[in-house]
Design an enzyme around this catalytic site. Sequence first.
Site, PDB file in Angstrom:
ATOM      1  N   THR A 141       0.803  -1.221   0.000  1.00 18.59           N
ATOM      2  CA  THR A 141       0.000   0.000   0.000  1.00 18.59           C
ATOM      3  C   THR A 141       0.837   1.274   0.000  1.00 18.59           C
ATOM      4  O   THR A 141       0.622   2.174  -0.809  1.00 18.59           O
ATOM      5  CB  THR A 141      -0.955   0.003   1.207  1.00 18.59           C
ATOM      6  OG1 THR A 141      -1.854  -1.107   1.088  1.00 18.59           O
ATOM      7  CG2 THR A 141      -1.768   1.291   1.269  1.00 18.59           C
ATOM      8  N   ASN A 144       5.639  -1.042   3.483  1.00 14.30           N
ATOM      9  CA  ASN A 144       4.786  -0.429   4.508  1.00 14.30           C
ATOM     10  C   ASN A 144       5.609  -0.129   5.764  1.00 14.30           C
ATOM     11  O   ASN A 144       5.414   0.881   6.422  1.00 14.30           O
ATOM     12  CB  ASN A 144       3.622  -1.349   4.855  1.00 14.30           C
ATOM     13  CG  ASN A 144       2.558  -1.395   3.778  1.00 14.30           C
ATOM     14  OD1 ASN A 144       2.473  -0.496   2.931  1.00 14.30           O
ATOM     15  ND2 ASN A 144       1.743  -2.441   3.791  1.00 14.30           N
ATOM     16  N   LYS A 204      -7.168   4.608   5.117  1.00 11.65           N
ATOM     17  CA  LYS A 204      -5.861   4.296   5.704  1.00 11.65           C
ATOM     18  C   LYS A 204      -5.015   5.550   5.798  1.00 11.65           C
ATOM     19  O   LYS A 204      -4.971   6.350   4.857  1.00 11.65           O
ATOM     20  CB  LYS A 204      -5.115   3.275   4.843  1.00 11.65           C
ATOM     21  CG  LYS A 204      -5.765   1.906   4.743  1.00 11.65           C
ATOM     22  CD  LYS A 204      -4.902   0.974   3.901  1.00 11.65           C
ATOM     23  CE  LYS A 204      -5.510  -0.408   3.760  1.00 11.65           C
ATOM     24  NZ  LYS A 204      -4.659  -1.308   2.945  1.00 11.65           N
ATOM     25  N   ARG A 239      -1.683   5.810   5.728  1.00 12.29           N
ATOM     26  CA  ARG A 239      -0.574   5.842   4.781  1.00 12.29           C
ATOM     27  C   ARG A 239      -1.024   6.192   3.369  1.00 12.29           C
ATOM     28  O   ARG A 239      -0.281   6.830   2.616  1.00 12.29           O
ATOM     29  CB  ARG A 239       0.189   4.516   4.800  1.00 12.29           C
ATOM     30  CG  ARG A 239      -0.629   3.261   4.520  1.00 12.29           C
ATOM     31  CD  ARG A 239       0.230   2.019   4.761  1.00 12.29           C
ATOM     32  NE  ARG A 239      -0.475   0.753   4.534  1.00 12.29           N
ATOM     33  CZ  ARG A 239      -1.134   0.096   5.456  1.00 12.29           C
ATOM     34  NH1 ARG A 239      -1.241   0.600   6.684  1.00 12.29           N
ATOM     35  NH2 ARG A 239      -1.713  -1.071   5.187  1.00 12.29           N
ATOM     36  N   ASP A 299      -9.106  -3.789  -0.573  1.00  9.66           N
ATOM     37  CA  ASP A 299      -7.921  -4.413   0.004  1.00  9.66           C
ATOM     38  C   ASP A 299      -8.282  -5.271   1.212  1.00  9.66           C
ATOM     39  O   ASP A 299      -7.846  -6.423   1.319  1.00  9.66           O
ATOM     40  CB  ASP A 299      -6.914  -3.342   0.407  1.00  9.66           C
ATOM     41  CG  ASP A 299      -5.597  -3.935   0.889  1.00  9.66           C
ATOM     42  OD1 ASP A 299      -4.892  -4.536   0.059  1.00  9.66           O
ATOM     43  OD2 ASP A 299      -5.280  -3.808   2.085  1.00  9.66           O
ATOM     44  N   HIS A 340      -1.666  -1.404  -6.078  1.00  9.10           N
ATOM     45  CA  HIS A 340      -1.088  -2.714  -6.384  1.00  9.10           C
ATOM     46  C   HIS A 340      -2.219  -3.638  -6.800  1.00  9.10           C
ATOM     47  O   HIS A 340      -3.400  -3.311  -6.670  1.00  9.10           O
ATOM     48  CB  HIS A 340      -0.334  -3.305  -5.177  1.00  9.10           C
ATOM     49  CG  HIS A 340      -1.140  -3.340  -3.914  1.00  9.10           C
ATOM     50  ND1 HIS A 340      -2.189  -4.215  -3.710  1.00  9.10           N
ATOM     51  CD2 HIS A 340      -1.073  -2.581  -2.786  1.00  9.10           C
ATOM     52  CE1 HIS A 340      -2.714  -4.002  -2.517  1.00  9.10           C
ATOM     53  NE2 HIS A 340      -2.065  -3.013  -1.927  1.00  9.10           N
ATOM     54  N   HIS A 366      -0.878  -9.797  -1.536  1.00  7.78           N
ATOM     55  CA  HIS A 366      -0.045  -9.188  -2.574  1.00  7.78           C
ATOM     56  C   HIS A 366       1.344  -8.974  -1.983  1.00  7.78           C
ATOM     57  O   HIS A 366       1.620  -9.411  -0.883  1.00  7.78           O
ATOM     58  CB  HIS A 366      -0.658  -7.860  -3.021  1.00  7.78           C
ATOM     59  CG  HIS A 366      -1.014  -6.966  -1.874  1.00  7.78           C
ATOM     60  ND1 HIS A 366      -0.112  -6.100  -1.288  1.00  7.78           N
ATOM     61  CD2 HIS A 366      -2.167  -6.835  -1.152  1.00  7.78           C
ATOM     62  CE1 HIS A 366      -0.705  -5.464  -0.282  1.00  7.78           C
ATOM     63  NE2 HIS A 366      -1.951  -5.892  -0.164  1.00  7.78           N
TER      64      HIS A 366
END
Length: 538
Positions: A76, A97, A151, A153, A308, A354, A497
Amino acid sequence: MRSLLLRLVSALCFLAASPLPAASAPRPKLIVAISVDQFAASVYARYRGDYNAGLKRLSSGIAFPVAYQSHAATETCPGHSTLLTGDHPSRTGIVANSWFDRSAGTSVYCVAVAGTSDPFARGPQRLKATTLGDWLKQKYPGSRIVSVSGKDRAAIMMAGHHPDLVAWWMDGLANGKPVFGFQTSHFAGPAGPRIQSILKKEDDRIQASWRAAPPQLWPSDVPADCRPLEKPHRFGELEISGAVPPALAVSETAQPGFIESTQFDDALHASPLYDSLTLDFAADLARRWRLGTRSSPDLLAVSLSATDYIGHRYGNGGAEMCEQVHALDKSLGEFLERIDRLKVPYLVVLTADHGSVDAPERLEEQGIAGQRVDPSKFLGDLNAHLKLALNITADPIKSSDPQQLYIAPGGDPAAFERVRSEAISWLRQQPAVDSVLTRDEVAVAVPPPDKSVADLTIPERLNESFDAERSPDIFIVFKKYTTPGWPRAPSDSIAGHGSPWDYDRQVPILFWWPGAPNLSSPAPAETIDIAPTLAATV
């Protein structure tokens, strides 16, 4: 670097002097950049014929159905760091991450803030590149940059270093206090009384609505094409019914005080409602702040996280993902209708951070040889072997990711080399391992400038996410269709992933604006081309 649209023009043999086709839009006053977390090109293609709302509209513009996050670090934070910077993770510095900080001797999270006692402080300080929002601010000081996600991030990587508002969903406990709703941090952007008031009003509205009537995490009307996919499976040690809505989502909202329940938080994240919340808040901010109505162009970045969470929890080949994609299509349609009502010239790009691969057990049903690796056991066995072989007492490998191994710093080059050599020898004997590379081998594997992203070798893909300061000492590439993860509890991931294989690298890129030409290109475009293309339009 050629822009995405110029690539398309070349691919379709258009002869044009500008990067936009002749039927181009007026210069946008609002750029809407959408990332759908884990929206693999394969998933986009599987349901493309069924879209009838937002994804149908966006697919009717300039589409790259199979584009690339060209690097190997398909997670991510690295993926989002490419979307609006125009740079690979090798230049953004976001190699994973989380990674092992050799100087601190500990793992660091990609948006954690160093030098503060607040463990929940979040910001872009580890992002080494500037973003489209930063470029807009430099050229047009009056531009407003707003970024929202499920999220932290994702929101921070798309917002850049100088946003006007960046917010992400947070629930659970922070500094001993319960939190629930959209939050921010003064390290990430403005967090004064005005911003806090906006966030509190939204959070209070959501909670009041849910206390009055429990929310519906999943739509009740399951599309007909999803019903045949409702099959029970055993993934690792975990039994899943495959029914939609999932049992956890139904049971948690039926409990008193469900909003305060960590199980409800978990069910919310892995549900279509999570994206709907994010899009609703983003559209409300666009209206409240009148984005696109002033002389300077504005940017609204939105990262949607539910695909996700659902992909990890249920895989991407079952009824859960089928239902999610249909719900996403509907939610995006409603969002775009609200942006229409702003009556400003705008341009939308949708892509993903991704791709993903389905659970190996379900791949086996399709004749694809998949397998699982238990990360804890894999790393434990490696460390146990090294301690025995080298007659040492402490674990020499410091990592929580079996694909990225850091050798514990000790200051003795000879000891380092012994650990590395013995580790590589052991790793190359493991049946699940495809290849093992040292950081030195990855550092020199720079892709030729004119090489197609589709043809990059594994070392070249690793190089595009290599940072000399942050990258590991040993890179592991598991065999194709290998999933690191051994699910045992309902909250464990069954699929995911993170590999350099194409199923994790391939994502759609869709450009749309009112009046956009309907063009679809097989050209292997890259996500790093998005930011310069958008910058050229304003």
